[in-house]
Design a protein around this motif. Structure first.
Motif, PDB file in Angstrom:
ATOM      1  N   VAL A   1      64.874 -55.174 -25.971  1.00  0.00           N
ATOM      2  CA  VAL A   1      65.981 -56.040 -25.563  1.00  0.00           C
ATOM      3  C   VAL A   1      66.928 -56.390 -26.702  1.00  0.00           C
ATOM      4  O   VAL A   1      68.070 -56.758 -26.464  1.00  0.00           O
ATOM      5  CB  VAL A   1      65.489 -57.334 -24.880  1.00  0.00           C
ATOM      6  CG1 VAL A   1      64.803 -57.028 -23.575  1.00  0.00           C
ATOM      7  CG2 VAL A   1      64.588 -58.143 -25.792  1.00  0.00           C
ATOM      8  N   GLY A   2      66.474 -56.287 -27.947  1.00  0.00           N
ATOM      9  CA  GLY A   2      67.374 -56.632 -29.035  1.00  0.00           C
ATOM     10  C   GLY A   2      66.710 -56.580 -30.391  1.00  0.00           C
ATOM     11  O   GLY A   2      65.578 -56.134 -30.542  1.00  0.00           O
ATOM     12  N   LEU A   3      67.468 -57.063 -31.383  1.00  0.00           N
ATOM     13  CA  LEU A   3      66.978 -57.164 -32.749  1.00  0.00           C
ATOM     14  C   LEU A   3      66.969 -58.635 -33.152  1.00  0.00           C
ATOM     15  O   LEU A   3      67.938 -59.360 -32.907  1.00  0.00           O
ATOM     16  CB  LEU A   3      67.870 -56.381 -33.715  1.00  0.00           C
ATOM     17  CG  LEU A   3      67.969 -54.881 -33.501  1.00  0.00           C
ATOM     18  CD1 LEU A   3      68.888 -54.267 -34.549  1.00  0.00           C
ATOM     19  CD2 LEU A   3      66.600 -54.230 -33.542  1.00  0.00           C
TER      20      LEU A   3
ATOM     21  N   TYR B   1      55.469 -64.696 -35.258  1.00  0.00           N
ATOM     22  CA  TYR B   1      56.713 -63.958 -35.140  1.00  0.00           C
ATOM     23  C   TYR B   1      57.864 -64.865 -35.528  1.00  0.00           C
ATOM     24  O   TYR B   1      57.777 -66.073 -35.417  1.00  0.00           O
ATOM     25  CB  TYR B   1      56.887 -63.442 -33.713  1.00  0.00           C
ATOM     26  CG  TYR B   1      58.083 -62.534 -33.555  1.00  0.00           C
ATOM     27  CD1 TYR B   1      58.053 -61.247 -34.052  1.00  0.00           C
ATOM     28  CD2 TYR B   1      59.228 -62.974 -32.943  1.00  0.00           C
ATOM     29  CE1 TYR B   1      59.147 -60.413 -33.926  1.00  0.00           C
ATOM     30  CE2 TYR B   1      60.322 -62.150 -32.796  1.00  0.00           C
ATOM     31  CZ  TYR B   1      60.275 -60.868 -33.294  1.00  0.00           C
ATOM     32  OH  TYR B   1      61.352 -60.052 -33.165  1.00  0.00           O
ATOM     33  N   ALA B   2      58.954 -64.269 -35.938  1.00  0.00           N
ATOM     34  CA  ALA B   2      60.167 -64.999 -36.307  1.00  0.00           C
ATOM     35  C   ALA B   2      59.961 -65.831 -37.570  1.00  0.00           C
ATOM     36  O   ALA B   2      60.310 -66.998 -37.630  1.00  0.00           O
ATOM     37  CB  ALA B   2      60.668 -65.861 -35.156  1.00  0.00           C
ATOM     38  N   THR B   3      59.389 -65.205 -38.571  1.00  0.00           N
ATOM     39  CA  THR B   3      59.217 -65.873 -39.853  1.00  0.00           C
ATOM     40  C   THR B   3      60.061 -65.156 -40.906  1.00  0.00           C
ATOM     41  O   THR B   3      60.699 -64.140 -40.625  1.00  0.00           O
ATOM     42  CB  THR B   3      57.733 -65.883 -40.286  1.00  0.00           C
ATOM     43  OG1 THR B   3      57.269 -64.540 -40.392  1.00  0.00           O
ATOM     44  CG2 THR B   3      56.876 -66.634 -39.290  1.00  0.00           C
ATOM     45  N   ARG B   4      60.041 -65.670 -42.100  1.00  0.00           N
ATOM     46  CA  ARG B   4      60.819 -65.087 -43.198  1.00  0.00           C
ATOM     47  C   ARG B   4      60.529 -63.588 -43.313  1.00  0.00           C
ATOM     48  O   ARG B   4      59.381 -63.162 -43.293  1.00  0.00           O
ATOM     49  CB  ARG B   4      60.468 -65.783 -44.499  1.00  0.00           C
ATOM     50  CG  ARG B   4      61.273 -65.284 -45.681  1.00  0.00           C
ATOM     51  CD  ARG B   4      60.903 -66.028 -46.946  1.00  0.00           C
ATOM     52  NE  ARG B   4      61.271 -67.429 -46.893  1.00  0.00           N
ATOM     53  CZ  ARG B   4      62.460 -67.916 -47.266  1.00  0.00           C
ATOM     54  NH1 ARG B   4      63.378 -67.098 -47.720  1.00  0.00           N
ATOM     55  NH2 ARG B   4      62.712 -69.201 -47.188  1.00  0.00           N
ATOM     56  N   GLY B   5      61.594 -62.794 -43.378  1.00  0.00           N
ATOM     57  CA  GLY B   5      61.448 -61.350 -43.505  1.00  0.00           C
ATOM     58  C   GLY B   5      61.453 -60.587 -42.191  1.00  0.00           C
ATOM     59  O   GLY B   5      61.425 -59.365 -42.185  1.00  0.00           O
TER      60      GLY B   5
ATOM     61  N   THR C   1      70.127 -60.264 -31.367  1.00  0.00           N
ATOM     62  CA  THR C   1      71.331 -59.510 -31.028  1.00  0.00           C
ATOM     63  C   THR C   1      70.942 -58.541 -29.922  1.00  0.00           C
ATOM     64  O   THR C   1      70.012 -57.749 -30.099  1.00  0.00           O
ATOM     65  CB  THR C   1      71.846 -58.729 -32.253  1.00  0.00           C
ATOM     66  OG1 THR C   1      72.079 -59.646 -33.318  1.00  0.00           O
ATOM     67  CG2 THR C   1      73.125 -57.979 -31.918  1.00  0.00           C
ATOM     68  N   PRO C   2      71.608 -58.612 -28.756  1.00  0.00           N
ATOM     69  CA  PRO C   2      71.253 -57.707 -27.660  1.00  0.00           C
ATOM     70  C   PRO C   2      71.342 -56.244 -28.095  1.00  0.00           C
ATOM     71  O   PRO C   2      72.278 -55.848 -28.795  1.00  0.00           O
ATOM     72  CB  PRO C   2      72.286 -58.022 -26.580  1.00  0.00           C
ATOM     73  CG  PRO C   2      72.738 -59.421 -26.887  1.00  0.00           C
ATOM     74  CD  PRO C   2      72.698 -59.521 -28.389  1.00  0.00           C
TER      75      PRO C   2
ATOM     76  N   SER D   1      63.909 -60.542 -39.948  1.00  0.00           N
ATOM     77  CA  SER D   1      65.252 -60.149 -39.508  1.00  0.00           C
ATOM     78  C   SER D   1      65.332 -58.642 -39.329  1.00  0.00           C
ATOM     79  O   SER D   1      64.852 -57.878 -40.166  1.00  0.00           O
ATOM     80  CB  SER D   1      66.302 -60.583 -40.528  1.00  0.00           C
ATOM     81  OG  SER D   1      66.356 -61.971 -40.604  1.00  0.00           O
ATOM     82  N   GLY D   2      65.913 -58.220 -38.212  1.00  0.00           N
ATOM     83  CA  GLY D   2      66.036 -56.798 -37.914  1.00  0.00           C
ATOM     84  C   GLY D   2      64.871 -56.228 -37.128  1.00  0.00           C
ATOM     85  O   GLY D   2      64.919 -55.076 -36.708  1.00  0.00           O
ATOM     86  N   SER D   3      63.833 -57.033 -36.904  1.00  0.00           N
ATOM     87  CA  SER D   3      62.692 -56.561 -36.110  1.00  0.00           C
ATOM     88  C   SER D   3      63.103 -56.389 -34.656  1.00  0.00           C
ATOM     89  O   SER D   3      63.944 -57.123 -34.147  1.00  0.00           O
ATOM     90  CB  SER D   3      61.542 -57.574 -36.168  1.00  0.00           C
ATOM     91  OG  SER D   3      61.073 -57.721 -37.479  1.00  0.00           O
ATOM     92  N   VAL D   4      62.483 -55.413 -33.986  1.00  0.00           N
ATOM     93  CA  VAL D   4      62.798 -55.207 -32.573  1.00  0.00           C
ATOM     94  C   VAL D   4      62.150 -56.302 -31.730  1.00  0.00           C
ATOM     95  O   VAL D   4      61.109 -56.853 -32.082  1.00  0.00           O
ATOM     96  CB  VAL D   4      62.357 -53.811 -32.075  1.00  0.00           C
ATOM     97  CG1 VAL D   4      63.145 -52.725 -32.758  1.00  0.00           C
ATOM     98  CG2 VAL D   4      60.881 -53.603 -32.256  1.00  0.00           C
TER      99      VAL D   4
END
Length: 68
Positions: A19-21, A1-5, A40-41, A7-10
């Motif tokens: 809890v956020g994006l 998780y948290a790799t390139r691409g 982002t919350p 961004s914007g995942s829940v």
């Protein structure tokens, strides 16, 4: 998780609540295993959606997590 691409995942907590994006990830210089992950919350995201729609959306409600 948290790799390139990603961004914007829940992002969910361990109880299955939204809890956020996912925003970005940083790995401190000299560290290969430890990374900082920024989200982002979801409350901020939903408030911005309501403001952006200028009255077309009055309220956004989320369903409770499964089994709650």
């Amino acid at each position: 998780y948290a790799t390139r691409g990603d961004s914007g995942s829940v992002v969910w907590d361990k109880e299955g609540r939204l809890v956020g994006l996912f925003f970005t990830r940083q790995t401190p210089q000299g560290c290969s295993a430890n990374a900082l992950v920024y989200i982002t919350p979801i409350h901020d995201v939903l408030e911005d959606m309501i403001k952006f729609c200028k009255g077309a959306i009055k309220e956004i409600r989320l369903a409770p997590p499964p089994g709650s």
